[in-house]
Write an enzyme that holds these catalytic residues in place. Structure first.
Site, short mmCIF file in Angstrom:
data_model
loop_
_atom_site.label_atom_id
_atom_site.label_comp_id
_atom_site.label_asym_id
_atom_site.label_seq_id
_atom_site.Cartn_x
_atom_site.Cartn_y
_atom_site.Cartn_z
N TRP A 227 -0.14 1.17 -9.46
CA TRP A 227 1.15 1.21 -8.49
C TRP A 227 2.10 2.34 -8.89
O TRP A 227 2.74 3.02 -8.14
CB TRP A 227 1.87 -0.26 -8.22
CG TRP A 227 0.88 -0.91 -7.18
CD1 TRP A 227 0.61 -2.04 -7.38
CD2 TRP A 227 0.89 -0.58 -5.86
NE1 TRP A 227 -0.27 -2.44 -6.34
CE2 TRP A 227 -0.11 -1.68 -5.35
CE3 TRP A 227 0.89 0.29 -4.98
CZ2 TRP A 227 -0.48 -1.66 -3.97
CZ3 TRP A 227 0.49 0.26 -3.81
CH2 TRP A 227 -0.33 -0.62 -3.35
N ASP B 91 -6.51 -2.38 -3.39
CA ASP B 91 -7.41 -3.37 -4.04
C ASP B 91 -8.84 -3.70 -3.45
O ASP B 91 -8.84 -3.47 -2.02
CB ASP B 91 -6.81 -4.87 -3.63
CG ASP B 91 -5.30 -4.82 -4.27
OD1 ASP B 91 -4.70 -3.82 -4.70
OD2 ASP B 91 -4.65 -6.13 -3.89
N ASP C 281 -3.31 -13.44 -1.55
CA ASP C 281 -4.49 -12.65 -2.21
C ASP C 281 -5.45 -13.96 -2.45
O ASP C 281 -5.78 -14.21 -3.77
CB ASP C 281 -4.10 -12.16 -3.36
CG ASP C 281 -3.09 -10.91 -3.10
OD1 ASP C 281 -3.08 -10.59 -2.09
OD2 ASP C 281 -2.37 -10.85 -4.36
N TRP D 246 0.15 4.33 1.11
CA TRP D 246 0.19 2.97 1.66
C TRP D 246 0.69 2.85 3.25
O TRP D 246 1.88 3.31 3.34
CB TRP D 246 0.74 1.87 0.60
CG TRP D 246 0.58 0.58 0.72
CD1 TRP D 246 -0.47 -0.12 0.29
CD2 TRP D 246 1.16 -0.46 1.45
NE1 TRP D 246 -0.45 -1.70 0.68
CE2 TRP D 246 0.45 -1.66 1.36
CE3 TRP D 246 2.47 -0.32 2.04
CZ2 TRP D 246 0.87 -2.80 2.12
CZ3 TRP D 246 2.82 -1.48 3.10
CH2 TRP D 246 2.21 -2.71 2.82
C1 FRU Z 1 -1.70 -5.97 -4.96
C2 FRU Z 1 -1.31 -6.21 -3.74
C3 FRU Z 1 -1.69 -7.57 -3.15
C4 FRU Z 1 -1.50 -7.45 -1.65
C5 FRU Z 1 -1.95 -6.06 -1.63
C6 FRU Z 1 -1.33 -5.33 -0.53
O1 FRU Z 1 -2.17 -4.42 -5.31
O2 FRU Z 1 0.10 -5.94 -3.94
O3 FRU Z 1 -0.71 -8.54 -3.73
O4 FRU Z 1 -2.26 -8.50 -1.00
O5 FRU Z 1 -1.80 -5.24 -2.61
O6 FRU Z 1 -1.95 -4.21 -0.12
#
Ligand code: FRU
Length: 495
Positions: free
Chosen positions: A310, A45, A173, A69
């Site tokens: 994702w 993000d 977020d 990730w």
């Molecule tokens: C969205 C998300 C957010 C979170 C972040 C973790 O893509 O899942 O909700 O803060 O990515 O990397």
């Protein structure tokens, strides 16, 4: 600054050194030219997209140590014109107990000459009794545009502040803004029914926050959890952007599972009531998620998104970096719909302009001067009698990526089945476009590994990536029938 914890911990020092060294091994010319991409390792993000001291900053979810990730840091870049980006050292590292599980997504705002970051800290620990504790809370860090220090009183919002009937696990977020002397933030959360809700908080001093209201709720109608909210006014219309998870496909909308949606309505600021009137898909492509916006000095609302998904993200084996951002897009409203167009500053980088007028396309046609992997090209079908019109990009003898328009079905499609990916995964998307008797305008922004297709001056957008080798630069056109087209092509060259 009082009550602030010095944040240049060992973990932050280590990642800053690592990043600086590791980047040196990336071959020149491998990265996209004018799209921000991961310096090294993984990004997702966009975070903290904001104006600060006359420049625009963008942070991002960042795991520099791997192309997958992992524990989230905040990477950092800035720009003056949204096209040329300058990389800055990592801004946040997971170095406090409350954010050891990651510094998740958040936002930023300028206040009294300081740059305020608001993010989700994830506490992730095994407790003495052996149980696994995960908690998402909202935290603040304050800085000067390069170095940021976390507040000693972090976290500043915990899930105990959520209204009754809320689930206390998913709470993340924050998008912060300032209105007069007050700070506000919207945060994504879940109701006990498992579906998303957007919570509004208010603060006078960034340290104490009070719950104001639930601005909108999913009620299991638009997916489940709503991630990454944003809330703003554009063309006298109030828009809430959300990234809902687990959305059911509805005709050609919402096929990605994780999707991007705008809720459109009216916000009664006095009573903090958002009255939603409608909603729509932001991007129909395979790769667009978690967008965030800012307002420019001259009043434009600009959105940027993670150009990846994702469920279906491609991690090319031979690259040491993974993840790109979309081109920043100017948002406007027309007839109650969100319109997106590429940031106008791209025009400052036009080179080798090629123009064609009234070219008749029948079979497969190459046109002199029309090729390249870093271009802004508009193709307009002005008339014709055809069943299908196609543009093949990133083409060589072996590979091609296909964009088509079928006027009978009113469908624009993208297909990367033959773009060099060695497995038959998900490669296609379609979207409905407005019927104009076979006429259509397609603007393609291509930057090495991605194409963003803006249809009819931004009425619909479809963004997807492909990782065809960079020697595949040909472009050709075809029509099943006859189509008359105009083309304007510009190479994008950053010196
Ligand atoms: C969205 C998300 C957010 C979170 C972040 C973790 O893509 O899942 O909700 O803060 O990515 O990397």
């Amino acid at each position: 600054m009082n009550n602030i914890v010095r944040n240049n911990s060992e973990i932050l020092d280590k990642v800053r050194v690592f990043e600086k060294e590791a980047i040196k091994n990336i071959p020149e010319g491998q990265k996209p030219s004018f799209h921000l991409c991961s310096p090294i390792g993984w990004i997702n993000d966009p975070n903290g997209f904001s104006k600060f001291q006359g420049e625009y900053h963008l942070f991002y979810q960042y795991h520099p140590y791997d192309t997958k990730w992992g524990p989230m840091h905040w990477g950092h870049s800035k720009t003056k014109d949204f096209i040329k980006w300058e990389q800055l050292p990592v801004a946040l590292a997971p170095d406090q107990e409350y954010d050891m599980g990651g510094c998740f997504s958040g936002s930023a705002v300028e206040s009294d000459g300081k740059h305020i970051l608001m993010y989700t800290g994830v506490l992730d620990k095994i407790q003495e009794d052996g149980t696994h504790l995960i908690r998402q809370t909202q935290c603040i860090a304050i800085g000067d545009g390069v170095d940021y220090e976390k507040l000693e009183c972090n976290p500043v919002i915990t899930s105990y502040s959520l209204p009754e009937g809320s689930n206390r696990e998913d709470f993340r977020d924050p998008k912060i803004w300032k209105d007069g002397e007050d700070f506000y933030a919207v945060v994504g959360s879940r109701h006990a029914d498992g579906s998303g809700q957007i919570i509004l908080y208010k603060s006078k001093d960034l340290r104490g926050w009070t719950f104001v209201t639930i601005l909108d709720r999913c009620e299991n109608k638009i997916g489940r959890m709503w991630e990454c909210p944003d809330f703003f006014n554009v063309d006298e219309t109030d828009i809430m952007i959300i990234s809902p998870m687990e959305v059911k496909a509805d005709e050609l909308n919402f096929h990605n599972g994780h999707n991007t949606v705008y809720l459109i309505g009216k916000y009664d600021k006095e009573n903090h009531k958002f009255n939603r009137e409608d909603y729509g898909t932001i991007d129909f492509g395979l790769d667009f998620y978690a967008p965030q916006t800012l307002e420019t000095e001259d009043g434009r609302r600009i959105m940027i998104g993670w150009m990846q998904s994702w469920e279906n993200n491609i991690v090319p084996k031979d690259l040491k970096w993974c993840g790109m951002m979309s081109i920043p897009r100017e948002l406007t409203i027309k007839d109650g719909h969100l319109i997106q167009n590429p940031i106008r500053e791209i025009k400052n980088y036009y080179k080798n302009d090629v123009e064609y007028k009234n070219v008749l396309i029948k079979g497969d046609t190459n046109l002199e001067g029309i090729s390249g992997r870093e271009i802004d090209m508009t193709v307009e079908i002005t008339e014709g009698d055809y069943k299908e019109f196609g543009i093949k990009i990133a083409k060589n003898k072996e590979y091609e990526t296909l964009i088509t328009f079928e006027p009978i079905r009113n469908i624009v499609s993208f297909d990367r089945s033959y773009s060099a990916r060695l497995c038959d995964a998900l490669h296609k998307r379609e979207m409905n476009v407005r019927n104009q008797n076979g006429k259509i305008k397609l603007r393609l922004i291509i930057d090495k590994y991605s194409v963003e297709i803006f249809v009819n001056d931004g009425e619909q957008v479809m963004t997807s990536t492909f990782y065809t080798t960079l020697d595949a630069t040909d472009i050709s056109f075809y029509a099943k029938g006859e189509a008359e087209i105009n083309i304007q092509k510009h190479s994008i060259v950053l010196d």
